[in-house]
Design a protein around this motif. Structure first.
Motif, mmCIF file in Angstrom:
data_model
loop_
_atom_site.group_PDB
_atom_site.id
_atom_site.type_symbol
_atom_site.label_atom_id
_atom_site.label_comp_id
_atom_site.label_asym_id
_atom_site.label_seq_id
_atom_site.Cartn_x
_atom_site.Cartn_y
_atom_site.Cartn_z
ATOM 1 N N PHE A 244 -8.830 -11.570 3.059
ATOM 2 C CA PHE A 244 -8.310 -10.236 3.361
ATOM 3 C C PHE A 244 -9.439 -9.397 3.953
ATOM 4 N N GLU B 89 -9.900 -5.503 5.046
ATOM 5 C CA GLU B 89 -9.315 -4.157 5.064
ATOM 6 C C GLU B 89 -10.324 -3.179 5.649
ATOM 7 N N LEU C 168 -12.044 -0.729 4.722
ATOM 8 C CA LEU C 168 -12.408 -0.196 3.399
ATOM 9 C C LEU C 168 -13.901 -0.432 3.230
ATOM 10 N N GLY D 262 -3.782 -3.558 2.543
ATOM 11 C CA GLY D 262 -4.427 -2.646 1.647
ATOM 12 C C GLY D 262 -3.931 -1.199 1.754
ATOM 13 N N ASN D 263 -4.447 -0.416 0.816
ATOM 14 C CA ASN D 263 -4.070 0.998 0.738
ATOM 15 C C ASN D 263 -4.296 1.705 2.079
ATOM 16 N N TRP E 272 -9.362 5.864 0.993
ATOM 17 C CA TRP E 272 -10.720 5.592 0.514
ATOM 18 C C TRP E 272 -11.668 6.773 0.756
ATOM 19 N N TRP F 295 -0.446 5.541 -6.445
ATOM 20 C CA TRP F 295 -1.642 5.879 -5.673
ATOM 21 C C TRP F 295 -1.424 5.663 -4.169
ATOM 22 N N HIS G 46 0.088 -9.139 -6.502
ATOM 23 C CA HIS G 46 -1.327 -8.755 -6.501
ATOM 24 C C HIS G 46 -1.853 -8.780 -7.929
ATOM 25 N N TYR H 164 -5.757 -8.446 -10.175
ATOM 26 C CA TYR H 164 -7.216 -8.398 -10.302
ATOM 27 C C TYR H 164 -7.564 -8.551 -11.778
ATOM 28 N N GLU I 258 -3.153 -10.553 -2.734
ATOM 29 C CA GLU I 258 -4.404 -9.953 -3.236
ATOM 30 C C GLU I 258 -4.669 -10.548 -4.608
ATOM 31 N N TRP J 23 -12.216 -8.094 -10.171
ATOM 32 C CA TRP J 23 -12.596 -6.750 -9.684
ATOM 33 C C TRP J 23 -12.878 -5.875 -10.906
ATOM 34 N N LEU K 115 -16.668 -0.579 -3.712
ATOM 35 C CA LEU K 115 -16.173 -1.806 -4.373
ATOM 36 C C LEU K 115 -17.106 -3.004 -4.147
ATOM 37 N N ALA L 26 -8.923 -11.298 -2.209
ATOM 38 C CA ALA L 26 -9.233 -9.928 -1.771
ATOM 39 C C ALA L 26 -10.615 -9.577 -2.310
ATOM 40 N N GLN L 27 -11.566 -9.383 -1.356
ATOM 41 C CA GLN L 27 -11.434 -9.429 0.078
ATOM 42 C C GLN L 27 -12.463 -10.421 0.623
ATOM 43 N N ILE M 292 -15.448 -6.325 -2.914
ATOM 44 C CA ILE M 292 -15.025 -7.354 -3.881
ATOM 45 C C ILE M 292 -14.937 -8.724 -3.168
HETATM 46 O O1 AHR Z 1 -8.271 -4.766 -2.361
HETATM 47 C C1 AHR Z 1 -8.534 -3.447 -2.724
HETATM 48 C C2 AHR Z 1 -7.263 -2.626 -2.909
HETATM 49 O O2 AHR Z 1 -6.583 -3.096 -4.037
HETATM 50 C C3 AHR Z 1 -6.237 -2.696 -1.811
HETATM 51 O O3 AHR Z 1 -6.466 -1.791 -0.782
HETATM 52 C C4 AHR Z 1 -4.967 -2.350 -2.520
HETATM 53 O O4 AHR Z 1 -3.840 -2.935 -1.916
HETATM 54 C C5 AHR Z 1 -5.195 -2.811 -3.943
HETATM 55 O O5 AHR Z 1 -4.860 -1.848 -4.865
#
Ligand code: AHR
Length: 480
Positions: free
Chosen positions: A24, A26, A28, A70-71, A96, A177, A241, A243, A291, A295, A316, A348-349, A354
């Motif tokens: 992934f 992003e 970010l 991602g967000n 972010w 979020w 997803h 983590y 994802e 994390w 991150l 991710a990612q 991360i």
């Molecule tokens: O991978 C980091 C973030 O984690 C992503 O942007 C989001 O989709 C998830 O909450």
């Protein structure tokens, strides 16, 4: 007593899917800027992409790469990232708390994907945008020529269509979020209409509806049921997803994180199949676990300071241990053993965020501990995934109760005759022996046995030392 593992080539779960080994990228933190893209770097190519990161992406054995979030995607205007770079607008990235310079956009990412030898998996913005913008992006990417968007792509320097097959219909729309967060009913409608229109352009696309952001979401289960009841006919996959991190010094539970992933997958499969039964449909929906990783949610900053909107701040940037690598190995085992229903997955990612690959801006690149289980599994898993019969000693964990110490899966490649066993020891201090019964294969010899281990579960790699800590395993029987 140790564990025993019985393997038989007749007991196949399904094929090893290359898409299990996705990652992934992003917009970010430093994932894109100073991650894959760093024009001043000594290894940078004519497009500004770091050659050392591309080399490690290949070494990692990555198949697909999800992009651009991602967000981030839920507030993204993809048109900002096309055309002459000096005319692209800088924008606030609310997800972010950063400034997005738009130096890298869809055409640059596709060029990078080609160079890295990965399949792109695109996400469309269903947070602040909808059907029309998704159609515009699809037209820009996949139509050869003769329309406004496709001709603009050609004018921007990409003659051939990008040919993107896999598309995510938004990101984590169940999460409060998320920019443009929706209820399951609202999202189910929007995802359905977006998918229906995208299929009018190309019925062969593979479309992923948003599932839950984790099993702990209050809407988990119901979200999947409502979204799939609406969207079942027009999507192929539903996302998951997850983590994991060590909580309150509870290493034993953390090492058994795959127990949660197994259950997550089983529950989503059960829900999708229940919708199938209720709707009296034949087709099955599969899972895109797009994802997953370790994390430590609050260990490193996840947002830039509120009084600032920096470009590519370090966010991150988790620094992984050997224990984290064992968990990553365990999660890969869980994904593989569900190869019948998990048809795609993304670590991710990929870089800095991360991530298994870390960079210094303009400087060195290095492998985190988590790089190694991923690279080894991607390199060696081939053919069919076998359903193994595993008898393992157990121990008590606070989070999951009585848990097997050993977890394992195996693959068998009928063409090469190769059998590969992937196993983790989830004990916090002690080694464990594993006996593998391969009588069903006839005569087999041992080619290689590797272990990733350390006396200190919290040992970490660094830019100075990113060696694999893989050493030949002591082999007991030699051959079978
Ligand atoms: O991978 C980091 C973030 O984690 C992503 O942007 C989001 O989709 C998830 O909450």
């Amino acid at each position: 007593a140790g564990a025993t593992l019985v393997l038989d080539p007749a007991f196949s779960v399904g094929p090893v899917r290359r898409r299990t080994f996705g990652a992934f990228v992003e917009h970010l933190g430093r994932c894109v800027y100073t991650g894959i893209h760093d024009p001043g770097h000594p290894t940078a190519d004519e497009d500004g992409f770091r050659g050392d990161v591309i080399d490690l992406t290949r070494e990692l054995g990555v198949s697909t790469v999800r992009y651009p979030g991602g967000n981030f995607v839920s507030g993204y205007r993809w048109e900002d990232g096309i055309g002459p770079v000096d005319r692209r607008p800088a924008r606030l990235d609310l997800a972010w708390h950063s400034t997005e310079p738009n130096t890298v956009g869809v055409d640059e990412f596709m060029r990078w994907a080609k160079k890295a030898g990965v399949e792109p998996m695109m996400a469309v913005n269903l947070g602040t945008r909808g059907v029309q913008e998704a159609l515009d992006l699809l037209e820009y990417c996949n139509i050869a020529s003769g329309t406004a968007w496709s001709d603009l792509r050609r004018a921007n320097g990409t003659e051939d269509p990008h040919g993107v097959r896999m598309w995510c219909l938004g990101n984590e729309m169940d999460g409060p979020w998320q920019i443009g967060h929706k209820t399951a009913e609202e999202y189910g409608r929007l995802a359905t209409e977006t998918a229906r229109a995208m299929r009018m352009v190309d019925p062969g696309l593979e479309l992923v509806a948003c599932g839950s952001s984790s099993t702990s979401m209050p809407t988990f289960g119901e979200w999947e049921r409502i979204v799939l009841t609406e969207a079942y006919e027009v999507v192929d996959l539903i996302s998951a997803h997850a983590y994991y991190w060590e909580e309150d010094g509870d290493l034993a539970s953390f090492l058994a994180s795959a127990v949660n992933m197994d259950r997550f997958i089983d529950d989503v499969v059960a829900t999708a199949d229940a919708v199938r039964a209720a709707r009296k449909l034949d087709k099955r929906i599969h899972i895109s676990f797009d994802e997953w990783n370790v994390w430590y949610l609050n260990a490193s900053p996840s947002q830039a300071p509120k009084d600032d909107w920096p470009v590519a701040p370090p966010l991150l940037e988790d620094h992984y241990s050997v224990a984290d690598a064992v968990v990553v190995g365990g999660l890969l085992i869980a994904l593989l053993r569900h190869t019948d229903r998990v048809h795609s997955a993304s670590l991710a990612q990929l870089v800095n965020v991360i991530a298994p690959i870390m960079t210094e801006p303009g400087g060195r690149v290095w492998r985190q501990t988590t790089f190694h289980p991923f690279a080894l599994t991607s390199r060696h898993a081939a053919g069919q995934v076998l359903r193994v019969k595993l008898d393992s000693p157990t121990h008590e964990t606070a989070r999951f109760g009585e848990t097997p110490l050993v977890d394992a899966v195996a693959t068998h490649d009928a063409d090469s005759g190769e059998v590969v066993v992937f196993a983790v020891n989830r004990h916090t201090t002690e080694p464990v022996t594993v006996e593998v019964d391969v009588r069903a294969f006839g005569a087999l010899g041992v080619t290689e046995a590797l272990t990733l281990s350390s006396d200190d579960p919290y040992a970490r790699a660094s830019a100075d030392d990113d060696t694999s800590r893989s050493s030949p395993l002591e082999w007991c029987t030699g051959s079978a």
